[in-house]
Design an enzyme around this catalytic site. Structure first.
Site, PDB file in Angstrom:
ATOM      1  N   LYS A  27     -29.317  28.545  24.274  1.00 56.89           N
ATOM      2  CA  LYS A  27     -30.620  28.870  23.556  1.00 56.89           C
ATOM      3  C   LYS A  27     -31.352  30.172  23.547  1.00 56.89           C
ATOM      4  O   LYS A  27     -32.232  29.855  25.646  1.00 56.89           O
ATOM      5  CB  LYS A  27     -31.653  27.422  22.629  1.00 56.89           C
ATOM      6  CG  LYS A  27     -32.053  27.891  21.715  1.00 56.89           C
ATOM      7  CD  LYS A  27     -33.210  26.336  21.347  1.00 56.89           C
ATOM      8  CE  LYS A  27     -34.121  25.643  20.293  1.00 56.89           C
ATOM      9  NZ  LYS A  27     -34.478  24.501  19.421  1.00 56.89           N
ATOM     10  N   CYS A  83     -30.191  25.466  17.630  1.00 57.95           N
ATOM     11  CA  CYS A  83     -31.284  25.380  16.092  1.00 57.95           C
ATOM     12  C   CYS A  83     -31.952  26.980  15.772  1.00 57.95           C
ATOM     13  O   CYS A  83     -31.607  27.842  15.188  1.00 57.95           O
ATOM     14  CB  CYS A  83     -31.949  24.447  17.370  1.00 57.95           C
ATOM     15  SG  CYS A  83     -33.010  23.921  15.428  1.00 57.95           S
ATOM     16  N   GLU A 122     -27.839  19.301  18.283  1.00 58.11           N
ATOM     17  CA  GLU A 122     -27.834  19.927  19.369  1.00 58.11           C
ATOM     18  C   GLU A 122     -28.803  18.858  20.113  1.00 58.11           C
ATOM     19  O   GLU A 122     -28.788  18.267  20.329  1.00 58.11           O
ATOM     20  CB  GLU A 122     -29.578  21.252  18.931  1.00 58.11           C
ATOM     21  CG  GLU A 122     -30.505  21.646  20.097  1.00 58.11           C
ATOM     22  CD  GLU A 122     -31.543  22.413  20.019  1.00 58.11           C
ATOM     23  OE1 GLU A 122     -32.371  22.837  20.421  1.00 58.11           O
ATOM     24  OE2 GLU A 122     -31.481  22.600  17.883  1.00 58.11           O
TER      25      GLU A 122
END
Length: 668
Positions: free
Chosen positions: A115, A170, A46
């Site tokens: 995200k 994540c 990330e």
């Protein structure tokens, strides 16, 4: 890519915080290394283009501008490389900043996955800089054109059936309902996660279980790339724990605190097989449509390779420039462990737990049958071989559960033309050591009379000679059971049933078959486990000698007092047949793939000719002997593979084996 294997990698570059130029160079170098190894899918951490720990520097225009330049540099470096790459960077869209994973391949910018779940607790404060991404894709500006940006992007490979890739970032996998659930339901077979998960005590174990469990729940491959050394250690340390998992199994995992690139071959056909058989797994088309998913196609091979191409402005997936054909990785060693004994765990602790569990399942099955029929006696034909030994040990457990005396387990030994002193002695000793009743019924005279009745010469050792003995033994057992008001316990195992290595209406028949779904390779370990845990030295000694005795039906006269008829000399090694059986029934693999797996699993033990010889034998017998399996007695299923016609294998007895045998003939 042959046989559905996808070479995937997770790489952690050693970065410099807030230095996209340097970081792009590190990413490019790792992509190049992966490409040389035949990697087709590669994931990076990330925000690795800038560093996850930039803090308020994410709000600096200079950093964002250099990140875009770094993105372009990476994209350009992938020309001529067919590896599909995901890596993280900050991205500005509509005046807001997003934490995204970019997907690039062969000089093309395919899309971005933002995200969705931004942690803003404990050591995390992502909401300070970023906005949560949307699910439905929107178009964002790039180099005079547009690319799709949204969580609901599926990257579908046009020349590798079964490969559809999705991504999450994540924290997305840590939430109660991760985006990857929807991605898999919409058709994704592999999920990529670009992550920056810091290290705290014990977190690595949770992370490992999380990724493996998610891959199992979704029946997918999962490539997890985590940030490592190079991130700021002002308050946190990142360990670079990379994981590649497949349907619950960890294929490979990196060492922590050491930036590594890990690589493994995922088996997409294995995933497709499991999804096919699970009728509860949803059809992808309807889910994809309802979820507003956008499919972006890519290819590993370009039929137009070598031709001059122009990069027109327009949606990603349509713009391509300078694409060249990537290397065709020919079948060779597979980057994954191929277990030669798929039914038997290699770890001693796990193997012991498996043995205890299987013995309990077998015993509970028999216990229920005895309760239902109100029988207080069972009859076991005890030969001194492995299968009948296991059946007796299971009966003992069932009787202990029912609090019945072991003397109500009636062992019958029936010596005939092929019985050797060793097996006879072991049968008698075993019954005595466990406290079961034992009766000897020599069937030599009755079989001789029967042969005289039908005109069978005693010196003609053909199939009638062998099967006549097996059927006589079964008749004796059935009649003794009737005398006692008991049940005949079947002793035949699943490997014998798969090969048809049983006499129809002979040892093929019983009133309850406790070993019917236990393969031969596992029978041996179950008996050994009992020998190791019974805490009875003499019983253990007898069991160990039974384990050392060659597998044989003992239907042919001995030679110099020794067993003359060894099963594995006739039908082949059971470890090979169990290997074939597992992949034929569990995953429906084609013969050429099973051959390739066997060549790797048994490297140094069996050569090409031996593996092919017994593979042909397996398929011929498996198809021709189905009629025996179509009328199997009841028996408990203990593992993921079974041959009961009422459960796992509903196969016509007259199906043709032509397709499979022709493929074997064409293996080069």
């Amino acid at each position: 890519m042959k046989h559905g294997f996808l070479r995937a990698a997770a790489a952690t570059p050693k970065i410099r915080v807030a230095d996209p130029v340097y970081n792009a160079e590190q990413i490019i170098e790792l992509i190049s290394q992966g490409h040389k190894r035949g990697v087709k899918l590669m994931a990076f951490p990330e925000l690795c283009l800038t560093g996850y720990t930039c803090g308020d520097l994410f709000l600096q225009s200079s950093l964002l501008e250099k990140a875009r330049e770094g993105l372009k540099t990476v994209i350009d470096s992938t020309r001529g490389k067919d590896t599909l790459v995901f890596f993280g960077l900050p991205w500005e869209h509509g005046g807001k900043l997003y934490n995204v994973a970019a997907a690039v391949q062969n000089g093309r910018f395919l899309g971005m996955i933002p995200k969705q779940n931004l942690p803003n607790y404990s050591e995390f404060y992502e909401a300070r800089h970023f906005c949560p991404g949307a699910g439905r894709p929107v178009m964002t500006e790039w180099e005079g054109g547009q690319v799709p940006m949204g969580a609901n992007l599926l990257f579908k490979c046009s020349d590798m059936p079964g490969l559809t890739v999705a991504a999450e970032v994540c924290e997305d996998v840590w939430v109660p309902c991760p985006p990857s659930i929807g991605h898999a339901m919409a058709g994704a077979t592999v999920v990529v996660n670009c992550s920056a998960s810091d290290e705290t005590t014990g977190k690595d174990m949770y992370r490992h279980e999380l990724i493996c469990s998610q891959s199992a729940r979704l029946v997918c491959g999962y490539v997890y790339a985590n940030a490592g050394e190079g991130e700021s250690t002002q308050d946190l340390v990142f360990g670079g724990q990379n994981i590649i998992a497949e349907n619950g199994a960890c294929l490979v995992e990196s060492r922590r605190f050491s930036n590594e690139s890990i690589c493994a071959d995922m088996d997409l056909e294995r995933l497709a097989s499991d999804r096919r058989r699970m009728n509860t797994y949803p059809a992808a088309d309807s889910v994809r449509e309802k979820g507003g998913y956008q499919v972006v196609e890519f290819a590993f091979r370009n039929p137009e390779a070598g031709k001059a191409t122009e990069a027109p402005a327009g949606p990603a997936g349509k713009a391509a420039a300078g694409i060249t054909k990537g290397p065709d990785v020919t079948p060779g060693p597979i980057l994954r462990f191929v277990d030669p004994t798929p039914f038997v765990p290699h770890d001693e602790g796990q193997r012991s737990r498996r043995c205890e569990e299987i013995l309990s399942i077998q015993a509970m099955g028999l216990k229920k049958r005895l309760e239902h029929t109100e029988c207080r006696n069972v009859v076991v034909g005890l030969s001194g071989g492995l299968d009948s030994t296991l059946a007796l040990l299971v009966a003992i457990r069932a009787f202990e559960l029912l609090k019945l005396p072991r003397t109500s387990i009636h062992c019958v030994t029936m010596p005939c033309f092929g019985t050797t002193g060793r097996t006879y002695a072991n049968a008698c000793s075993l019954a005595a050591k466990v406290g079961a009743s034992l009766k000897e019924i020599n069937i030599r005279q009755s079989v001789t009379r029967h042969f005289a009745d039908i005109g069978q010469a005693l010196d003609n050792h053909d199939v009638t000679y062998e099967n006549g003995q097996a059927r006589e033994r079964t008749q004796v057992l059935m009649d003794v059971a009737n005398q006692l008001g008991g049940l005949v316990i079947g002793t035949g195992d699943m490997s014998e049933l798969a090969l048809g290595w049983a006499t129809y209406n002979g040892d093929h028949m019983s009133m309850y078959g406790v070993n019917a779904s236990v393969p031969k390779t596992l029978v041996r370990h179950l008996v050994r486990y009992y020998a190791d845990t019974c805490n009875e030295e003499e019983l253990s000694r007898v069991l160990m000698d039974i384990l050392d005795t060659p597998v044989s039906p003992e239907l042919l006269p001995p030679e110099d007092g020794q067993i003359a008829q060894k099963t594995e000399d006739l039908v082949g090694p059971y470890e090979l047949h169990d290997f074939y059986l597992y992949y034929v029934l569990r995953y429906g693999y084609r013969p050429s793939k099973i051959y390739r797996l066997a060549m790797q699993a048994f490297d140094g033990r069996y050569n090409r000719e031996t593996i092919l010889k017994w593979l042909k034998v397996f398929y011929r017998r498996f198809f021709s002997q189905q009629f025996k399996r179509s009328c199997l007695p009841d028996g408990p299923k203990v593992g993921s593979v079974a041959v009961s016609p009422r459960g796992d294998l509903r196969m016509p007895s007259d199906a043709s084996s032509r397709l499979w045998l022709e493929e074997i003939e064409n293996i080069r």
